[in-house]
Design a protein around this motif. Structure first.
Motif, PDB file in Angstrom:
ATOM      1  N   ALA A 252       0.831  -1.207   0.000  1.00  0.00           N
ATOM      2  CA  ALA A 252       0.000   0.000   0.000  1.00  0.00           C
ATOM      3  C   ALA A 252       0.865   1.255   0.000  1.00  0.00           C
ATOM      4  CB  ALA A 252      -0.918  -0.015   1.214  1.00  0.00           C
ATOM      5  N   SER A 253       1.962   1.225   0.757  1.00  0.00           N
ATOM      6  CA  SER A 253       2.847   2.383   0.829  1.00  0.00           C
ATOM      7  C   SER A 253       3.507   2.669  -0.515  1.00  0.00           C
ATOM      8  CB  SER A 253       3.923   2.147   1.898  1.00  0.00           C
ATOM      9  OG  SER A 253       4.843   3.218   1.948  1.00  0.00           O
ATOM     10  N   LEU A 254       3.921   1.617  -1.214  1.00  0.00           N
ATOM     11  CA  LEU A 254       4.556   1.802  -2.524  1.00  0.00           C
ATOM     12  C   LEU A 254       3.586   2.429  -3.512  1.00  0.00           C
ATOM     13  CD1 LEU A 254       7.296   1.076  -3.999  1.00  0.00           C
ATOM     14  CD2 LEU A 254       6.031  -0.834  -4.984  1.00  0.00           C
ATOM     15  N   LEU A 255       2.356   1.957  -3.536  1.00  0.00           N
ATOM     16  CA  LEU A 255       1.359   2.515  -4.455  1.00  0.00           C
ATOM     17  C   LEU A 255       1.003   3.950  -4.072  1.00  0.00           C
ATOM     18  CD1 LEU A 255      -1.019  -0.551  -4.917  1.00  0.00           C
ATOM     19  CD2 LEU A 255       0.826   0.228  -6.411  1.00  0.00           C
ATOM     20  N   SER A 256       0.985   4.220  -2.767  1.00  0.00           N
ATOM     21  CA  SER A 256       0.690   5.575  -2.313  1.00  0.00           C
ATOM     22  C   SER A 256       1.768   6.554  -2.766  1.00  0.00           C
ATOM     23  CB  SER A 256       0.571   5.596  -0.786  1.00  0.00           C
ATOM     24  OG  SER A 256       0.379   6.916  -0.309  1.00  0.00           O
ATOM     25  N   ARG A 257       3.026   6.124  -2.661  1.00  0.00           N
ATOM     26  CA  ARG A 257       4.124   6.982  -3.108  1.00  0.00           C
ATOM     27  C   ARG A 257       4.062   7.199  -4.616  1.00  0.00           C
ATOM     28  NH1 ARG A 257       7.067  11.350  -2.306  1.00  0.00           N
ATOM     29  NH2 ARG A 257       9.076  11.254  -3.407  1.00  0.00           N
ATOM     30  N   ALA A 258       3.716   6.163  -5.358  1.00  0.00           N
ATOM     31  CA  ALA A 258       3.567   6.298  -6.806  1.00  0.00           C
ATOM     32  C   ALA A 258       2.479   7.316  -7.139  1.00  0.00           C
ATOM     33  CB  ALA A 258       3.221   4.946  -7.424  1.00  0.00           C
ATOM     34  N   GLU A 259       1.393   7.293  -6.379  1.00  0.00           N
ATOM     35  CA  GLU A 259       0.309   8.251  -6.603  1.00  0.00           C
ATOM     36  C   GLU A 259       0.761   9.671  -6.289  1.00  0.00           C
ATOM     37  OE1 GLU A 259      -4.495   8.318  -5.905  1.00  0.00           O
ATOM     38  OE2 GLU A 259      -3.243   7.256  -4.455  1.00  0.00           O
ATOM     39  N   ASP A 260       1.516   9.828  -5.195  1.00  0.00           N
ATOM     40  CA  ASP A 260       2.023  11.155  -4.827  1.00  0.00           C
ATOM     41  C   ASP A 260       2.899  11.740  -5.932  1.00  0.00           C
ATOM     42  OD1 ASP A 260       0.746  10.956  -2.417  1.00  0.00           O
ATOM     43  OD2 ASP A 260       2.530  10.395  -1.273  1.00  0.00           O
ATOM     44  N   ARG A 261       3.632  10.878  -6.639  1.00  0.00           N
ATOM     45  CA  ARG A 261       4.544  11.342  -7.692  1.00  0.00           C
ATOM     46  C   ARG A 261       3.866  11.421  -9.058  1.00  0.00           C
ATOM     47  NH1 ARG A 261       9.663   7.990  -8.355  1.00  0.00           N
ATOM     48  NH2 ARG A 261      10.134   9.747  -9.719  1.00  0.00           N
TER      49      ARG A 261
END
Length: 383
Positions: free
Chosen positions: A213-222
């Motif tokens: 979930a954290s990896l996908l969240s960071r991808a969304e932030d970028r």
């Protein structure tokens, strides 16, 4: 006729690059992958709050000491041991063990049972399946209405578990062992995301749902979420240690692979089966050529190839036996400009790396082609 294959001089994951998102036990997973030949890109997607500094765990521990639960569910051996050790550090160890000695303890599996007994306690029951679903079924069958149940958490979500107990009338207290937070240094995660989008990774491993979930969240932030999801959907394999870990990916439509036993060893063994099976293998100029992530097997022998060379080889392999124009190969080169001389330079290095120049033929004034064996041309003509 192809050369007789000899015993491989490489591991089953040689030529593949695997991303590791784990924070806990990342070194162990990395070593397992490297021993089998993989290149590893480590990017912990989370960090673990040190138990001794965790105010939430301290509060839950005090609450249990002050007001005993009826049942304690222990879910992981390392988590249970860490909880007892943290309590010792706060001067509460003896009080906690005294309180737990008077309640019913359910241990999720043999390792957890061992940790419970090592603390001088005795479990009432433990499922042979190591399944939280079986623990839940047992509790609900016995009836939980009016009971106070403490569950030792360890950073993983327990979908439906807490909700089902509360619907059954239980009061549920979570004991948050190993709470997750975003990594202090986000640079490795960004590097892994960039490599995923660029298809420079062959697989990404996930050992916890919060990390996924954290990896996908960071991808969304970028602003990279769509690109990352596209890569994970088609080109980069998502390997999860179990079904709970896979939930954040599957909720986004990403297919995942999972071992039958939810352990690191079986996860690596599964990759050893899956990744070589996805590699393109072609009969070329009397040789068997297998194209992997950053290397090529020629008759079973590993040939490391520079990134530019791999880009050219993949472009040629999309239409094996057919001529690919220099202009098309130029577009395939990473960061290419307009000078087709770059193709010639990269091609020369590719041939040197392969060690068998005749695998790739130069077609004067047209381009290059893989020297696909004549008997295979019909089979691969429309590939």
């Amino acid at each position: 006729m192809y050369e007789e294959e000899q015993r491989p001089d490489h591991g089953p994951l040689a030529g593949f690059t695997v991303g590791v998102t784990a924070a806990r036990r990342a070194d162990e997973l990395g070593v397992l992958l490297q021993r089998r030949g993989a290149a590893v890109l480590h990017a912990p997607a989370l960090r673990i709050v040190p138990l001794a500094d965790d105010s939430e765990l301290l509060a839950a521990t005090k609450e249990i000491i002050e007001r005993a639960p009826d049942i304690v569910v222990a879910t992981t051996a390392i988590g249970f041991r860490g909880w007892v050790e943290a309590a010792d550090g706060w001067g509460l160890g003896e009080d906690l063990l005294a309180r737990l000695g008077g309640v019913r303890i359910m241990a999720r599996g043999p390792k957890v049972k061992g940790a419970v007994r090592a603390a001088g306690l005795t479990e009432e029951w433990s499922p042979s399946s190591e399944s939280m679903a079986e623990v839940l079924d047992r509790l609900l069958e016995e009836g939980v209405d009016g009971l106070r149940i403490a569950i030792q958490l360890h950073g993983e979500p327990l979908p439906g578990f807490v909700e089902a107990l509360r619907e059954g009338g239980a009061e549920v207290l979570g004991v948050p062992v190993y709470r997750w937070m975003p990594p202090e240094d986000i640079t490795p995660v960004d590097r892994l995301l960039d490599a995923t989008v660029a298809r420079a990774l062959d697989a990404v491993t996930f050992t916890s749902a919060p990390a996924a979930a954290s990896l996908l969240s960071r991808a969304e932030d970028r602003g990279l979420l769509d690109d990352v999801l596209a890569a994970l959907s088609h080109d980069v394999l998502s390997a999860c240690v179990g079904p709970v870990t896979a939930l954040p990916l599957q909720s986004r439509g990403i297919d995942t692979i999972q071992p039958e036993r939810f352990r690191l060893g079986p996860l690596v063994q599964l990759l050893c089966q899956e990744l070589p099976g996805r590699a393109r293998s072609l009969p070329v100029a009397g040789h068997r050529v297998e194209i992997r992530g950053h290397a090529v097997l020629v008759d079973g022998h590993l040939k490391p190839v520079p990134p530019a060379g791999m880009s050219l080889l993949r472009a040629l392999s999309r239409r094996p036996g057919w001529v690919v124009a220099r202009a098309d190969l130029l577009r395939a080169l990473p960061g290419s400009g307009r000078d087709e001389h770059a193709v010639e330079t990269a091609m020369a290095r590719l041939r040197t790396a392969l060690g068998t120049p005749k695998l790739i033929q130069t077609v004067v004034k047209r381009g290059y082609r893989l020297a696909l064996d004549p008997t295979a041309e019909t089979k691969y003509a429309d590939a």
